[in-house]
Write an enzyme that holds these catalytic residues in place. Structure first.
Site, PDB file in Angstrom:
ATOM      1  N   ASP A 133       2.272 -14.984  -9.929  1.00  0.00           N
ATOM      2  CA  ASP A 133       1.517 -13.678  -9.658  1.00  0.00           C
ATOM      3  C   ASP A 133       2.906 -12.800  -9.756  1.00  0.00           C
ATOM      4  OD1 ASP A 133      -0.378 -11.814  -9.229  1.00  0.00           O
ATOM      5  OD2 ASP A 133      -0.635 -12.586  -7.284  1.00  0.00           O
ATOM      6  N   TYR A 166      -3.867 -20.128  -4.101  1.00  0.00           N
ATOM      7  CA  TYR A 166      -5.185 -19.988  -4.818  1.00  0.00           C
ATOM      8  C   TYR A 166      -6.267 -20.989  -4.266  1.00  0.00           C
ATOM      9  CZ  TYR A 166      -5.409 -16.058  -7.887  1.00  0.00           C
ATOM     10  OH  TYR A 166      -5.334 -14.671  -8.407  1.00  0.00           O
ATOM     11  N   LYS A 179      10.487 -22.703  -5.454  1.00  0.00           N
ATOM     12  CA  LYS A 179      11.413 -22.239  -4.333  1.00  0.00           C
ATOM     13  C   LYS A 179      11.625 -23.661  -3.618  1.00  0.00           C
ATOM     14  CE  LYS A 179      13.286 -19.201  -1.583  1.00  0.00           C
ATOM     15  NZ  LYS A 179      14.722 -18.739  -2.057  1.00  0.00           N
ATOM     16  N   ASP A 181      13.399 -16.727  -6.206  1.00  0.00           N
ATOM     17  CA  ASP A 181      14.022 -15.317  -6.265  1.00  0.00           C
ATOM     18  C   ASP A 181      15.262 -15.002  -7.096  1.00  0.00           C
ATOM     19  OD1 ASP A 181      16.622 -16.243  -4.296  1.00  0.00           O
ATOM     20  OD2 ASP A 181      14.825 -17.631  -4.183  1.00  0.00           O
TER      21      ASP A 181
END
Length: 464
Positions: free
Chosen positions: A348, A151, A223, A324
């Site tokens: 998101d 963002y 991640k 994930d």
């Protein structure tokens, strides 16, 4: 206007008058239809909850197509200033201008007002069609960082002069990293800023929310196994913040393993405890083994007295998961997730995936909040759906529930509770808009009554 402004005291608590002035943007496309229905629900909930002693003074401000048509500006300065002055407001869906300039009006508002938390609660309303077997297990609140990560919008177009400068700089200054760029001459380049300050204020907000609302856990989703110095740093800074600023109230998952091992067998040695929390202990180098043993010793010394003997079970659990695997586990182990704190892109993905499990983004609420200043803009999380504009057809649930979040932000919990009761009642009675009606009928549900957008608002009010 006869209303008053919301202020904030020295302790950072909102001071809300009985008749606060709240700016609103009705939105583009289906926005006006949705807003009319939602405003009626919010006003009636406040009126019923407080017997007319409280009420909202609505102030319309312009953004999107309506603003452009009237002023030639997609986001007038006056609109931003109104949200800054009056502190709390709500908006419908907005069109993103095509071409140069503002990448997204929503992003522009969040960045300008430093609304660093995108708050997305996800819960199931009985009767809503769902693609999963047990949507009722989903009851999560996502704290999505709203100003950093993707963002921040730092990108350089492929083969542009800016991209060439970045590539040349990396080649000259970081030759080892440069080799990772497979096709440097035609690569678009993006930068991903993640800061300690940005992480800590998000984590503090998530933990504070969890403690105040009796939640059981906060999960950092990241991640960091791949992006060690951005997402991995987010994880590390998150744990450091949690155990420093909320030490009496929280326990990390790894700490809970150590304490549980000691509770179960007080005679267990430090090394035995280390082997239990790290199954690969015997394959580690001596140096790493010593580090794990030191970790066990440090935890027992620091919080053994305050968190041991089962006391840790009453604490807020702080843990982390890889992004994930999280997208898989929210389907297979939904009960294990409560409050989630994560960076922008992960949030998101997660918020939309979870919304699908409980009926779609048509009833997914959202809020953009700065907990330090009290500024907040609550909003529909879906698009403008222009083909349905002015048809009084679409589901107003997203704005209604965003309004429910707004009322809770103001401390008007009684009115907010009425809205949830009304939504539960209207959907439970199978009186729904076309989107849910279509899905219900396709699943063989009988007795469904399809309502217009405005009629659904009336149905919610009837079930207060």
């Amino acid at each position: 206007m006869s209303g008053e402004r919301i202020t904030i005291d020295a302790a950072g608590k909102l001071e809300v008058p009985n008749h606060p002035i709240l700016p609103f943007i009705e939105g583009d496309g289906t926005g006006p239809d949705i807003w009319r229905a939602s405003k009626r629900v919010l006003d009636q909930a406040v009126k019923k909850a407080y017997r007319g002693e409280r009420g909202i003074e609505w102030l319309e401000v312009l953004a999107g197509e309506k603003a452009f048509n009237r002023t030639g500006n997609w986001l007038p300065d006056e609109t931003v200033q109104a949200f800054r002055d009056y502190r709390v407001g709500i908006k419908g869906p907005l069109t993103t201008p095509v071409g140069g300039g503002i990448r997204s009006l929503n992003v522009a508002l969040r960045q300008t007002l430093d609304l660093y938390v995108c708050l997305r609660p996800v819960r199931y309303f009985a009767g809503v069609p769902s693609p999963v077997k047990h949507p009722e297990l989903v009851d999560m609140v996502i704290f999505r960082e709203n100003t950093e990560d993707i963002y921040a919008g730092i990108e350089f177009e492929s083969e542009s002069e800016a991209a060439k400068k970045i590539v040349s700089f990396v080649e000259a200054s970081f030759p080892k990293e440069f080799k990772k760029i497979r096709f440097p001459q035609t690569s678009g380049i993006g930068l991903k800023p993640v800061s300690r300050e940005g992480t800590e204020r998000l984590v503090r907000a998530a933990i504070d929310y969890a403690l105040k609302n009796g939640r059981k856990s906060v999960t950092f989703v990241h991640k960091g196994n791949i992006m060690k110095f951005t997402e991995g740093a987010f994880r590390g800074w998150g744990y450091a913040c949690a155990t420093r600023d909320f030490r009496r109230e929280v326990v990390t998952e790894r700490e809970s393993w150590i304490l549980d091992n000691k509770d179960r067998n007080p005679a267990t040695t430090l090394e035995e405890n280390a082997k239990a929390i790290d199954p690969g202990y015997d394959l580690m180098t001596p140096e790493k083994q010593r580090a794990v043993v030191a970790e066990v010793e440090g935890v027992l010394r620091a919080i053994g007295a305050s968190h041991g003997q089962g006391q840790w079970k009453k604490k807020l659990l702080v843990r982390d998961t890889i992004a994930d695997i999280t997208l898989q586990q929210v389907l297979t182990r939904a009960k294990e997730f409560d409050v989630i704190a994560t960076l922008n892109l992960n949030g998101d993905y997660l918020s939309d995936a979870l919304a699908a499990q409980v009926g779609g983004i048509g009833i997914a609420p959202g809020g953009n909040i700065n907990y330090l200043t009290g500024h907040a803009i609550f909003e529909a999380t879906h698009g403008t759906a222009p083909k349905y504009a002015n048809l009084d057809k679409v589901n107003p649930g997203s704005v209604i529930l965003s309004g429910e979040m707004m009322l809770r932000h103001l401390g008007w919990n009684e009115a907010a509770a009425l809205i949830l009761k009304g939504m539960d009642g209207a959907i439970g009675a199978k009186t729904v808009t076309y989107d849910f009606a279509r899905q219900m009928r396709s699943e063989g549900v009988s007795g469904v009554t399809e309502l217009k957008c405005s009629e659904f608002g009336d149905a919610v009010i009837r079930h207060f």
